[in-house]
Scaffold this motif. Structure first.
Motif, PDB file in Angstrom:
ATOM      1  N   ARG A 161       1.242   3.393   2.188  1.00  0.00           N
ATOM      2  CA  ARG A 161       1.853   3.938   3.427  1.00  0.00           C
ATOM      3  C   ARG A 161       3.194   2.918   3.668  1.00  0.00           C
ATOM      4  NH1 ARG A 161       2.426   1.036   7.479  1.00  0.00           N
ATOM      5  NH2 ARG A 161       0.839  -0.335   7.236  1.00  0.00           N
ATOM      6  N   ASN A 169       0.909  -1.137  -0.120  1.00  0.00           N
ATOM      7  CA  ASN A 169       0.152  -0.030   0.022  1.00  0.00           C
ATOM      8  C   ASN A 169       1.031   1.264  -0.080  1.00  0.00           C
ATOM      9  OD1 ASN A 169       0.824   0.777   2.930  1.00  0.00           O
ATOM     10  ND2 ASN A 169      -0.743  -0.985   3.289  1.00  0.00           N
ATOM     11  N   GLY A 200      -3.148   6.779   8.669  1.00  0.00           N
ATOM     12  CA  GLY A 200      -4.517   6.246   8.105  1.00  0.00           C
ATOM     13  C   GLY A 200      -5.698   7.392   8.518  1.00  0.00           C
ATOM     14  N   LYS A 201      -5.467   8.221   9.424  1.00  0.00           N
ATOM     15  CA  LYS A 201      -6.339   9.350  10.081  1.00  0.00           C
ATOM     16  C   LYS A 201      -6.667  10.504   9.042  1.00  0.00           C
ATOM     17  CE  LYS A 201      -4.852   8.663  14.516  1.00  0.00           C
ATOM     18  NZ  LYS A 201      -4.171   8.967  15.761  1.00  0.00           N
ATOM     19  N   ARG A 202      -5.957  10.351   7.747  1.00  0.00           N
ATOM     20  CA  ARG A 202      -6.170  11.332   6.835  1.00  0.00           C
ATOM     21  C   ARG A 202      -6.100  10.750   5.311  1.00  0.00           C
ATOM     22  NH1 ARG A 202      -3.949  17.664   7.529  1.00  0.00           N
ATOM     23  NH2 ARG A 202      -4.699  18.084   5.433  1.00  0.00           N
ATOM     24  N   GLU A 203      -6.854  11.130   4.542  1.00  0.00           N
ATOM     25  CA  GLU A 203      -6.605  10.720   3.065  1.00  0.00           C
ATOM     26  C   GLU A 203      -5.639  11.636   2.396  1.00  0.00           C
ATOM     27  OE1 GLU A 203      -8.003   8.091   1.471  1.00  0.00           O
ATOM     28  OE2 GLU A 203      -8.890   7.505   3.275  1.00  0.00           O
ATOM     29  N   PRO A 204      -4.780  10.803   1.752  1.00  0.00           N
ATOM     30  CA  PRO A 204      -3.800  11.731   1.066  1.00  0.00           C
ATOM     31  C   PRO A 204      -4.356  12.707  -0.235  1.00  0.00           C
ATOM     32  CG  PRO A 204      -3.462   9.385   0.321  1.00  0.00           C
ATOM     33  CD  PRO A 204      -4.570   9.484   1.533  1.00  0.00           C
ATOM     34  N   ASP A 205      -3.821  13.826  -0.153  1.00  0.00           N
ATOM     35  CA  ASP A 205      -4.394  14.755  -1.219  1.00  0.00           C
ATOM     36  C   ASP A 205      -3.477  14.765  -2.375  1.00  0.00           C
ATOM     37  OD1 ASP A 205      -2.191  16.221  -0.304  1.00  0.00           O
ATOM     38  OD2 ASP A 205      -3.411  17.771   0.644  1.00  0.00           O
ATOM     39  N   ALA A 219      -3.940   4.774  -4.060  1.00  0.00           N
ATOM     40  CA  ALA A 219      -4.461   5.827  -3.581  1.00  0.00           C
ATOM     41  C   ALA A 219      -5.668   5.901  -3.217  1.00  0.00           C
ATOM     42  CB  ALA A 219      -3.790   7.172  -4.456  1.00  0.00           C
ATOM     43  N   GLN A 263      -0.495  12.176  10.162  1.00  0.00           N
ATOM     44  CA  GLN A 263      -1.986  11.787   9.871  1.00  0.00           C
ATOM     45  C   GLN A 263      -2.195  10.965   8.554  1.00  0.00           C
ATOM     46  OE1 GLN A 263      -3.735  15.304   9.939  1.00  0.00           O
ATOM     47  NE2 GLN A 263      -4.041  15.670  12.081  1.00  0.00           N
ATOM     48  N   ILE A 264      -1.564  11.182   7.709  1.00  0.00           N
ATOM     49  CA  ILE A 264      -1.666  10.398   6.199  1.00  0.00           C
ATOM     50  C   ILE A 264      -0.845   8.954   6.603  1.00  0.00           C
ATOM     51  CG2 ILE A 264      -0.803  10.084   3.915  1.00  0.00           C
ATOM     52  CD1 ILE A 264      -0.974  13.202   3.865  1.00  0.00           C
TER      53      ILE A 264
END
Length: 115
Positions: A54, A52, A88-93, A115, A84-85
């Motif tokens: 990460r 994945n 997994g607490k925040r989606e990657p932009d 992604a 945070q990314i």
């Protein structure tokens, strides 16, 4: 590997590799070369493939000896955002995805499919 670890421990306890007996030193040298050759061959046959995004980023961090703080700076993002990314607490932009492609050389096709 167990013998290598035992010889390394013995060398440390004795105060250095030069304090090992010649036979021990020769054995350590031979086993170390064999272990290195084995690892090189295994990595050639079975390279580490992240599952994945990460894992891909963390692999690059290890390869490049980067801390999260240094990576965040290199990517031009705030350290909390990176944390945070990765957790997994925040989606990657899009900005993050572009930065890991440009700075870490993570394959664009991998990024798009994970992604």
């Amino acid at each position: 590997m167990k013998t290598i670890e035992e010889l390394l421990k013995e060398a440390t306890e004795k105060g250095g590799f030069h304090k090992l007996a010649k036979e021990e030193s020769d054995l350590l040298n031979t086993l170390s070369k064999l272990a290195e050759t084995y690892e090189d061959k295994v990595m050639e046959i079975m390279p580490i493939r992240p599952g994945n995004l990460r894992e891909a980023v963390e692999l690059k961090m290890v390869e490049q000896k980067l801390t999260q703080a240094k990576l965040a700076k290199a990517l031009g993002i705030a350290a909390p955002k990176l944390s945070q990314i990765l957790s997994g607490k925040r989606e990657p932009d899009v900005a993050f995805l572009k930065a890991i492609h440009d700075k870490l050389k993570i394959d664009a096709e991998f990024i798009l499919s994970h992604a």
